[in-house]
Design an enzyme around this catalytic site. Structure first.
Site, mmCIF file in Angstrom:
data_model
loop_
_atom_site.group_PDB
_atom_site.id
_atom_site.type_symbol
_atom_site.label_atom_id
_atom_site.label_comp_id
_atom_site.label_asym_id
_atom_site.label_seq_id
_atom_site.Cartn_x
_atom_site.Cartn_y
_atom_site.Cartn_z
ATOM 1 N N GLN A 191 -4.343 -5.048 7.101
ATOM 2 C CA GLN A 191 -5.301 -6.060 6.624
ATOM 3 C C GLN A 191 -5.053 -7.413 7.283
ATOM 4 O O GLN A 191 -5.644 -8.413 6.884
ATOM 5 C CB GLN A 191 -5.216 -6.210 5.096
ATOM 6 C CG GLN A 191 -5.471 -4.939 4.315
ATOM 7 C CD GLN A 191 -6.907 -4.424 4.446
ATOM 8 O OE1 GLN A 191 -7.803 -5.131 4.865
ATOM 9 N NE2 GLN A 191 -7.112 -3.168 4.091
ATOM 10 N N HIS A 208 0.870 -1.181 0.000
ATOM 11 C CA HIS A 208 0.000 0.000 0.000
ATOM 12 C C HIS A 208 0.910 1.235 0.000
ATOM 13 O O HIS A 208 2.019 1.181 0.545
ATOM 14 C CB HIS A 208 -0.829 -0.041 1.290
ATOM 15 C CG HIS A 208 -1.894 0.996 1.416
ATOM 16 N ND1 HIS A 208 -1.629 2.292 1.768
ATOM 17 C CD2 HIS A 208 -3.238 0.919 1.269
ATOM 18 C CE1 HIS A 208 -2.775 2.976 1.831
ATOM 19 N NE2 HIS A 208 -3.758 2.163 1.527
ATOM 20 N N CYS A 214 -4.856 2.499 -3.531
ATOM 21 C CA CYS A 214 -3.601 3.034 -2.972
ATOM 22 C C CYS A 214 -2.469 2.025 -3.146
ATOM 23 O O CYS A 214 -1.613 1.879 -2.247
ATOM 24 C CB CYS A 214 -3.747 3.421 -1.504
ATOM 25 S SG CYS A 214 -4.889 4.762 -1.253
ATOM 26 N N ASP A 248 3.224 -4.289 7.975
ATOM 27 C CA ASP A 248 1.998 -3.509 7.833
ATOM 28 C C ASP A 248 0.833 -4.470 8.067
ATOM 29 O O ASP A 248 0.523 -5.298 7.200
ATOM 30 C CB ASP A 248 1.963 -2.900 6.422
ATOM 31 C CG ASP A 248 0.627 -2.235 6.105
ATOM 32 O OD1 ASP A 248 -0.318 -2.372 6.904
ATOM 33 O OD2 ASP A 248 0.547 -1.591 5.043
ATOM 34 N N LYS A 259 -10.332 -0.428 10.669
ATOM 35 C CA LYS A 259 -10.505 -1.615 9.811
ATOM 36 C C LYS A 259 -10.820 -2.860 10.629
ATOM 37 O O LYS A 259 -11.025 -3.934 10.087
ATOM 38 C CB LYS A 259 -9.235 -1.851 8.978
ATOM 39 C CG LYS A 259 -8.966 -0.729 7.976
ATOM 40 C CD LYS A 259 -7.760 -1.056 7.149
ATOM 41 C CE LYS A 259 -7.191 0.150 6.437
ATOM 42 N NZ LYS A 259 -7.944 0.518 5.234
#
Ligand code: PMP
Length: 417
Positions: free
Chosen positions: A214, A134, A375, A211, A237
Site C-alpha cells: 500500500q 496484513h 486480511c 511490506d 495495486k
C-alpha cells in the site's frame, strides 16, 4: 456550484482526462448507475496503456525468455528485462539486479521468510512485527518461527491505529534478526515512519523488510532513502496486471540469500549430482516467469512516471482530507483508525449496521467498497470488531466519488433507522 473534482491546491492532474484512460470507468452497473470505484486498495483498475501493453506483447512479441536465439525470444527477453530496469528506476534501486519478479507481495514475503530467514533463524532469535500487519506479513513469519524455533514478537498499536513506537523499541533487541513492517496499513491507512524505524532496527543488528503493497501505489518510494533491506509490492495495486510483483532486495542482501524454488532458469550449471545457482535476481526466478505481467507492470510504471507520483500523492491527500471532512458530517459513523499520518484508506463502522449490509447496499448504488477484516484480523481484534467498511482511493477518484459514498451511507443509515 458543485465542489471541484479535487480540492487540493497542489493538484496538477487533469482528473477527467485520467478517468478517460480507464475503460472500466465507462461501465454502468446495476442497471444504469455510474461506477464509483473505491476499492483500489484491494486491486486497482487498469489504464488503457497497461491493457494495450499486455495485448501488444501477446500479439507481437511473445515467446519464452532467456532461452531462445530467435527474434521473438530475444525481443521478449528485452521487454522483460527493460521492465525490470524501469521498475528499478521507479523505486530508486541501485540496479535492476536488485528487483526480483514474483507473483506479488505475498510471494515476496514468503520468499524472504523461507530463503533468507529460515536458514538463519533458530531458538533465541526473534522476528519483530506489528499488530497492524496484513496476514501476508504475519503468517509467513509465524510459519518460519514454528519451523526454526525462533520467536515472533508483535509491537502493539494505539487507539488511533498508530504504532506505539516506544513499545516497538522495547521489543527490539540483539535477539531481533528481522523486522517486518508495513509501509502503510491496508486496514487503517496508517503511514509508518519506516525510514526511522529501519535505522533503529539496523542499530540493533536486524534486517528490515517493508511490506510496500500500500506504499508504492500512493507515494514516491525510494528504497535507498528508506534504507531497508527488502521491500515487497504487488503490480495489481499500482495499476499493473495481476500475478506480478516485485521483491526488491539490496544487492548484498540478495547475494547472501540462498535459492527459493528450484528449476529452470535459476541455475548456472547442473550435473546429476550438483547445481551451481545463478546470481540474483535469476536465482529466485525458477521456471517461466509472468513475462506479460512484467511488461504490463513496466507500462504501469511509465504511466505513473508520466503523471508524476508527487502529483498523484497530492491529489489523493486532498481527497482523503475531503472524505474525512464529509464523513464527519454523518454522526453514526465511527472511524476505525485515526492515524496521525494516513494514506489512501478510510475504514469505518456505522452503528449496528453490519459492514456486509453497508457494502451490499452501497454496491446497489454503484459504489464499490470493501467490507470485512481486510486480511488484518489482529487489527479487528484490537478494535473489538469483526469487520469494517473500507473506502480506498486511487488517482481517478474525485470529490464526486466521495459525495456518492457519503450519500449512499446516509441512505443506508436512514434505511436501518
Ligand atoms: N500487504 C498489504 C498491506 C496488502 O494490502 C496486501 C493486499 N491486500 C498484501 C500485503 C498482499 O498482497 P497480494 O495479495 O497482492 O500478494
Amino acid at each position: 456550484m458543485s465542489a471541484p473534482a479535487t480540492p487540493h491546491a497542489a493538484n496538477r492532474l487533469d482528473l477527467e482526462a485520467i478517468r478517460r484512460e480507464f475503460p472500466i470507468l465507462a461501465r454502468r452497473v446495476h442497471g444504469d448507475r455510474a461506477l464509483v470505484y473505491l476499492d483500489s486498495a484491494a486491486s486497482s483498475q487498469k489504464p488503457r496503456a497497461v491493457i494495450d501493453a499486455l495485448s501488444h506483447y501477446y500479439g507481437h512479441t511473445h515467446s519464452n525468455v532467456h532461452r531462445g536465439v530467435h527474434l521473438l525470444s530475444t525481443e521478449a527477453t528485452d521487454a522483460y528485462e527493460q521492465a525490470r530496469e524501469k521498475i528499478a528506476a521507479f523505486i530508486g534501486a541501485a540496479s535492476a539486479r536488485e528487483c526480483v519478479f514474483v507473483r506479488g507481495t505475498t510471494e515476496a514475503i514468503n520468499l524472504v521468510s523461507q530463503a533468507w530467514a529460515r536458514p538463519r533463524l533458530g531458538p533465541g532469535d526473534e522476528v519483530l512485527v506489528t499488530a497492524m500487519e496484513h496476514h501476508s506479513n504475519l503468517v509467513p513469519w509465524q510459519m518460519v518461527c514454528e519451523q526454526t524455533g525462533a520467536r515472533l514478537v508483535a509491537a502493539p498499536i494505539d487507539e488511533r491505529g498508530d504504532l506505539i513506537v516506544d513499545a516497538w523499541r522495547e521489543r527490539l533487541s540483539s535477539r531481533t534478526r528481522l523486522v517486518a513492517l508495513t509501509h502503510v496499513s491496508n486496514a487503517l491507512g496508517t503511514l509508518n515512519p519506516v525510514a526511522e524505524l529501519t535505522a533503529l532496527a539496523h542499530e540493533a543488528g536486524a534486517r528490515v523488510l517493508i511490506d510496500g503493497a500500500q506504499g508504492v501505489p500512493h507515494l514516491p518510494v525510494d528504497v535507498a532513502a528508506l534504507g531497508c533491506d527488502f521491500y515487497a509490492f504487488s503490480g495489481h495495486k499500482m495499476y499493473g496486471p495481476t500475478g506480478i510483483g516485485v521483491l526488491w532486495g539490496r544487492e548484498d542482501v540478495l547475494a547472501e540469500t540462498g535459492p527459493w524454488e528450484g528449476g529452470g532458469s535459476m541455475i548456472r550449471s547442473v550435473t546429476l549430482e550438483k547445481t551451481i545457482f545463478a546470481d540474483p535476481p535469476q536465482r529466485f526466478e525458477a521456471g517461466t516467469p509472468h513475462i506479460a505481467g512484467a511488461v504490463g507492470l513496466g507500462a504501469a510504471v511509465d504511466w505513473l512516471d508520466a503523471l508524476e507520483m508527487e502529483a498523484l500523492e497530492a491529489h489523493e491527500a486532498g481527497l482523503v482530507d475531503y472524505a474525512l471532512e464529509r464523513l464527519a458530517s454523518v454522526p453514526e459513523i465511527r472511524l476505525i483508525g485515526t492515524p496521525r499520518q494516513r494514506v489512501g484508506v478510510i475504514s469505518f463502522v456505522t452503528g449496528d449496521i453490519h459492514p456486509h449490509d453497508m457494502g451490499t447496499f452501497l454496491d446497489r448504488e454503484g459504489v464499490a467498497v470493501r467490507v470485512g477484516h481486510h486480511c488484518a484480523q489482529p487489527v479487528m481484534q484490537h478494535f473489538g470488531i469483526p469487520a469494517t467498511t473500507r473506502a480506498s482511493f486511487a488517482v481517478h477518484n474525485g470529490t464526486d466519488d466521495v459525495d456518492a459514498l457519503v450519500a449512499g451511507i446516509r441512505a443506508v443509515v436512514e434505511f436501518f433507522a
